[in-house]
Write an enzyme that holds these catalytic residues in place. Sequence first.
Site, PDB file in Angstrom:
ATOM      1  N   SER A 257       6.093  59.567  -5.319  1.00  0.00           N
ATOM      2  CA  SER A 257       6.285  60.619  -5.820  1.00  0.00           C
ATOM      3  C   SER A 257       5.701  60.177  -7.114  1.00  0.00           C
ATOM      4  O   SER A 257       5.228  59.669  -7.412  1.00  0.00           O
ATOM      5  CB  SER A 257       7.387  61.509  -5.293  1.00  0.00           C
ATOM      6  OG  SER A 257       6.498  63.048  -5.553  1.00  0.00           O
TER       7      SER A 257
ATOM      8  N   LYS B 263       6.390  67.459   2.325  1.00  0.00           N
ATOM      9  CA  LYS B 263       8.107  67.207   0.885  1.00  0.00           C
ATOM     10  C   LYS B 263       9.339  67.651   1.587  1.00  0.00           C
ATOM     11  O   LYS B 263       9.272  69.279   1.094  1.00  0.00           O
ATOM     12  CB  LYS B 263       7.616  67.944   0.141  1.00  0.00           C
ATOM     13  CG  LYS B 263       7.627  67.657  -1.619  1.00  0.00           C
ATOM     14  CD  LYS B 263       7.133  66.486  -1.682  1.00  0.00           C
ATOM     15  CE  LYS B 263       7.583  65.844  -2.664  1.00  0.00           C
ATOM     16  NZ  LYS B 263       7.198  64.688  -3.479  1.00  0.00           N
TER      17      LYS B 263
END
Length: 581
Positions: free
Chosen positions: A380, A189
């Site tokens: 995402s 991330k």
Amino acid sequence: MKFLRNLLASILGFFIAIFLLFIFFIAIASIIGAEEKVVIKSNSVLELDLSTPVKDYAPKEDNPIAEALELTDEKLALNKIINAIENAKTDERIKGISIKSTYINAGIAQTQAIRNKIEEFKESGKFVYAYNDIYTQKNYYLSSVADSLFLNPIGAIDFRGLSTEILYFKDFEDKYGIKMEVIRHGKYKSAVEPFLQNEMSEANREQTSSFLKSIWSEITEDISKSRNISIEKLNAIADNSGSRNAELSKENNLIDASIYKDEYKKKLDHISNGKTNTISLEDYISSGKGRISSTSKNKIAVIYAQGDIMYGEGNENYIGQGIINKAITKAREDKSVKAIVLRVNSPGGSALASELIWRELELTKKEKPIVVSMGNYAASGGYYIACNANKIIAEPTTITGSIGVFGAIPNFSQFTDNIGINAERVSTNNSPFYSVFEPMDKKFYDVTKEGIEQVYTTFVNRVSAGRNMSFEQVNEIAQGRVWTGKEAIEKGLVDQLGSLDDAIKVAAELAEVEDYRVRNYPNYKTDLKEALKLSPFSKVSKEEVLKEALGNENYQLYYNLQKMKNLKGIQARIPFIFQIK
């Protein structure tokens, strides 16, 4: 009594003035809006210039004053571009296509979709030519589809492979005491990695290298096929700057000839067997060729979700659960709509808004088939809202995945200590509390981390259910890892590669309808007050002013920092600072 008469007269005069002003604006709008009807002449060449920003969906402005006074941003709609090229195939007045665009203002996936459509156009037997003084890499990728490709004798082609540069701020934070407090789940991330360290992690380097190579392989494979140059040679050209001038470009078969603009015009006249008339893509679309005509009562709804995902109503530039869910509900309740295609072009954003959209889609899927079409990004939060569709179709160069979440909030405690400012707090309770002027304490971190983990678990469960995979299978390919559409097929995140048209056809098959027409959603409304903010009769936006002052690259840095500043709540978002060059 005289005072009351004067007061009433003033009030009446005020309302009359407002009414006359409104009539004045309508009159001006009518005069300016009375555009000449576009006439498509015989022996015409459709000229493609994609320097205007390309959006997946750019509906006509429903505010006539704003539209007539040109107070709205200029843009081209991908769906209308595709339709225009499709219509040009059978339009007897159109002899061929000329690609003349100095700059391609579209994403890689959008560019590939347009290129594929031009490839289809060539099947009609009509010609496709391309000319430019200088080719950027993306422009050359599009133009290489042409039958014949020409370059100015003193021009060049920027062909050097793909790269991306990421700025890291850890040393800056340590030096000045202004930093971002980050809590995340997902070792990949990397949207927040620049705030945690001062160099790229191996995990981030691995995923970045992987998706760049995947996209580059698509570009080189397409160019190799069109120009009959081996992929090995294309890479050698990129490595050795073998396109830095027209002579080398011709020698390496990247172009067919180096000629001047007037000579190019003669070539167009020659292949068209007479003097050609040029019609711009915008004019061809405005003539009605930006849509595919159909009288069918059956509809396939295409709902466009484009931009960052933010909690709220949403508009043409960002996805909010308000507008999107209204569009989903409207399509679900319309009996003539037989299936829904959700076109996702989003790097993600608010996890809460993503969950609310996911829920509306889940309810809708029980009544009508849903197919997702992925654009430049569907990652995402963008993947969150896509994962429960009956089928997911991505472009090969789509950036997707990034199944991970994070929270990021600014902290100025070290900075305020350095300049002698102290914050004192008084509270009635001992609940977890955060202040930008104090270091984050463990209690607040633990509570926030718990929320991050809960959202991540929910996200993985949504993907697990939607893709018919176990939690462990999803978790293994999640952790915030970014994939291209081509890679996502292998990982089970996507069902097939294809365009929006392909997704519409699949939706029709699932609904068992052969004859249908497309209905686009949602409808957007522009606030006239917002449109008039800079100047009563100016179409220059705040964005354009900043771009002019800062330059495109510096503006992108400013834009990224602004986005980070405005993040609220837990985020499901890809690395927003990736700029592929």
